[in-house]
Design an enzyme around this catalytic site. Structure first.
Site, mmCIF file in Angstrom:
data_model
loop_
_atom_site.group_PDB
_atom_site.id
_atom_site.type_symbol
_atom_site.label_atom_id
_atom_site.label_comp_id
_atom_site.label_asym_id
_atom_site.label_seq_id
_atom_site.Cartn_x
_atom_site.Cartn_y
_atom_site.Cartn_z
ATOM 1 N N ILE A 50 46.778 57.190 4.075
ATOM 2 C CA ILE A 50 47.005 57.105 2.316
ATOM 3 C C ILE A 50 45.612 57.286 1.688
ATOM 4 O O ILE A 50 44.794 56.622 2.509
ATOM 5 C CB ILE A 50 48.045 55.972 1.286
ATOM 6 N N TYR A 81 50.434 46.359 15.915
ATOM 7 C CA TYR A 81 50.778 46.842 14.046
ATOM 8 C C TYR A 81 51.582 48.564 14.597
ATOM 9 O O TYR A 81 52.971 47.883 13.907
ATOM 10 C CB TYR A 81 49.690 47.339 13.446
HETATM 11 P P1 NAD Z 1 47.443 46.332 1.455
HETATM 12 O O1 NAD Z 1 47.200 46.066 3.190
HETATM 13 O O2 NAD Z 1 46.871 47.397 1.229
HETATM 14 O O3 NAD Z 1 48.090 46.092 1.058
HETATM 15 C C1 NAD Z 1 49.056 44.664 1.796
HETATM 16 C C2 NAD Z 1 49.726 43.563 0.687
HETATM 17 O O4 NAD Z 1 50.252 42.410 1.346
HETATM 18 C C3 NAD Z 1 48.284 42.392 0.535
HETATM 19 O O5 NAD Z 1 47.899 43.076 -1.191
HETATM 20 C C4 NAD Z 1 48.818 41.406 0.690
HETATM 21 O O6 NAD Z 1 47.689 39.896 -0.094
HETATM 22 C C5 NAD Z 1 50.037 40.983 0.870
HETATM 23 N N1 NAD Z 1 50.538 40.266 1.812
HETATM 24 C C6 NAD Z 1 50.459 40.268 3.061
HETATM 25 N N2 NAD Z 1 50.975 39.438 4.248
HETATM 26 C C7 NAD Z 1 51.869 38.775 2.785
HETATM 27 C C8 NAD Z 1 52.961 38.018 2.453
HETATM 28 N N3 NAD Z 1 52.800 36.775 3.673
HETATM 29 N N4 NAD Z 1 53.442 37.944 1.705
HETATM 30 C C9 NAD Z 1 52.829 38.841 0.731
HETATM 31 N N5 NAD Z 1 51.988 39.715 0.568
HETATM 32 C C10 NAD Z 1 51.766 39.682 1.339
HETATM 33 O O7 NAD Z 1 48.744 47.411 2.981
HETATM 34 P P2 NAD Z 1 48.179 48.824 1.900
HETATM 35 O O8 NAD Z 1 47.741 50.227 2.617
HETATM 36 O O9 NAD Z 1 49.288 48.708 0.743
HETATM 37 O O10 NAD Z 1 50.264 49.271 2.881
HETATM 38 C C11 NAD Z 1 50.977 49.165 1.629
HETATM 39 C C12 NAD Z 1 52.484 49.356 3.470
HETATM 40 O O11 NAD Z 1 52.024 51.064 3.653
HETATM 41 C C13 NAD Z 1 52.632 48.350 4.378
HETATM 42 O O12 NAD Z 1 53.601 48.468 5.414
HETATM 43 C C14 NAD Z 1 51.760 49.719 5.784
HETATM 44 O O13 NAD Z 1 51.607 49.116 7.232
HETATM 45 C C15 NAD Z 1 52.230 50.599 5.038
HETATM 46 N N6 NAD Z 1 51.101 51.875 5.277
HETATM 47 C C16 NAD Z 1 50.461 52.163 4.635
HETATM 48 C C17 NAD Z 1 49.352 53.253 5.236
HETATM 49 C C18 NAD Z 1 48.076 53.343 4.556
HETATM 50 O O14 NAD Z 1 47.143 54.489 4.660
HETATM 51 N N7 NAD Z 1 47.360 52.391 3.225
HETATM 52 C C19 NAD Z 1 49.681 54.020 5.783
HETATM 53 C C20 NAD Z 1 50.844 53.953 7.010
HETATM 54 C C21 NAD Z 1 51.913 52.173 6.560
HETATM 55 C C1 AKB Z 2 46.186 52.412 9.051
HETATM 56 O O1 AKB Z 2 46.103 52.828 9.484
HETATM 57 O O2 AKB Z 2 46.422 51.022 10.070
HETATM 58 C C2 AKB Z 2 47.074 53.069 8.500
HETATM 59 C C3 AKB Z 2 48.567 53.405 8.912
HETATM 60 C C4 AKB Z 2 48.121 54.888 9.114
HETATM 61 O O3 AKB Z 2 49.340 53.257 8.923
HETATM 62 N N1 AKB Z 2 46.084 53.810 7.294
#
Ligand code: NAD
Ligand code: AKB
Length: 319
Positions: free
Chosen positions: A171, A141
């Site tokens: 988050i 990742y």
């Molecule tokens: P999540 O896993 O909750 O949601 C991801 C969504 O993407 C899901 O609903 C899934 O169905 C969809 N998805 C997966 N493959 C797909 C595809 N091929 N086409 C269309 N949709 C698809 O992720 P999140 O926590 O909402 O994170 C969103 C973004 O933010 C990501 O890029 C993640 O890396 C980044 N991020 C999140 C966090 C966190 O703590 N949540 C932290 C750092 C970065």
């Molecule tokens: C994870 O734990 O993978 C995410 C992130 C910090 O990117 N919440």
């Protein structure tokens, strides 16, 4: 006046579910199209089933909805990614290439691509990790995010595509559940606490990680995307910080509101991932360039999380 038309990819996820409605408040309900692999329910505006790995379907959706901005949230997160690294690489990179290429071909105005604190590894300064630091991530990742940041920068420099990005910490929000990350415990723990259940944490009690409350994360995203382009000095991805805490500290914060809350610790494979990440982040570039400033600290977040989750579970207020 011509309104912006936004396509969100991965809108059914933890962040997308909340960001979709926030963007609709700013840009108008019908101007934000929420898409995901599956049918999205409970959205106030248009939705679309879209696989970001299907480049022609993506281009068709951009044309159909006359989109001029994409928020690309779809990704496989850190913990799920380690279970099938090749699949995580394929999904994270191919979806990003499709978004960047479609945006270039269709001459879109702006693209948003979130990165993560997962870009850092053990070689990076552990505390107050700087914006420009050695990036040797230990998860697939994290590798995909480092590569993604560099591709975002490449499309900006080579084609003038206005791609913007920030490195979210973990988050935390009450509206949606996390999707397979290493920081997920900090959401799960509140669900257990509000239901008066003990929580078994998959990290050790003293594992400090950078975190951010959802309202701050959403505001940061909107602020970065609205900032004048000439203020942005970072075209890979901005460091972003809110707070840092350990499982023991979040449990102590919860205990102030839920007396008797109990936590035990049983570290699993996610401990090694957490150990490779920073404990805290220096986000001065974001503060200087576009005025970033978080509002929530740990206790303020705990109070708000427990209040909203109590309502969600139909429980008597815990705070
Ligand atoms: P999540 O896993 O909750 O949601 C991801 C969504 O993407 C899901 O609903 C899934 O169905 C969809 N998805 C997966 N493959 C797909 C595809 N091929 N086409 C269309 N949709 C698809 O992720 P999140 O926590 O909402 O994170 C969103 C973004 O933010 C990501 O890029 C993640 O890396 C980044 N991020 C999140 C966090 C966190 O703590 N949540 C932290 C750092 C970065
Ligand atoms: C994870 O734990 O993978 C995410 C992130 C910090 O990117 N919440």
């Amino acid at each position: 006046m011509k309104h912006d038309r936004i396509l969100i990819i991965g809108a059914g996820g933890q962040i997308g579910a909340v960001l979709s409605e926030a963007l609709r408040e700013v840009h108008g309900t019908d101007n934000v199209i929420a898409s995901d692999l599956r049918q999205l329910d409970g959205h106030s505006g248009p939705t679309e089933i879209l696989d970001a790995l299907d480049a022609s379907a993506l281009e068709a959706a951009v044309k159909k909805w006359r989109v001029n901005q994409i928020y690309h949230l779809a990704a496989i997160l850190s913990a799920t990614g380690e279970k099938d690294p090749m699949r995580a690489w394929d999904i994270n990179m191919r979806s990003l290439f499709n978004v960047l290429e479609t945006s270039r071909i269709c001459n879109l105005k702006k693209v948003y691509f979130p990165s993560s604190i997962a870009v850092f590894g053990r070689e990076a300064a552990h505390r107050n990790t700087p914006q420009y630091e050695v990036l040797i991530p230990e998860t697939v990742y994290g590798i995909s995010k480092v590569a993604g940041e560099n591709w975002a920068n490449y499309y900006y420099r080579r084609y003038g595509l206005d791609v913007r990005s920030m490195r979210y910490p973990g988050i935390i929000g009450y509206q949606s559940m996390p999707g397979g990350g290493t920081t997920d415990y900090a959401v799960d723990i509140y669900h257990y606490a509000v239901q008066q259940k003990p929580y078994e944490c998959f990290l050790t009690q003293d594992t400090s990680l950078p975190m951010l409350y959802m309202p701050d994360a959403i505001r940061a995203t909107l602020e970065l995307m609205e900032a004048p382009a000439n203020r942005l000095s970072v075209r890979t991805s901005y460091n972003l910080a809110g707070m840092s805490f350990t499982p023991a500290e979040i449990a102590a914060s919860i205990s102030k509101q839920v007396p008797g809350f109990r936590i035990t610790y049983k570290p699993d494979f996610r401990q090694a991932i957490a150990d490779s990440w920073p404990a805290s982040i220096d986000d001065s570039a974001a503060r200087n360039d576009w005025g970033w400033k978080p509002e929530f600290d740990l206790d303020a977040m705990t109070k708000d999380m427990l209040h909203h989750l109590a309502l969600k579970y139909g429980l008597k207020e815990v705070v």
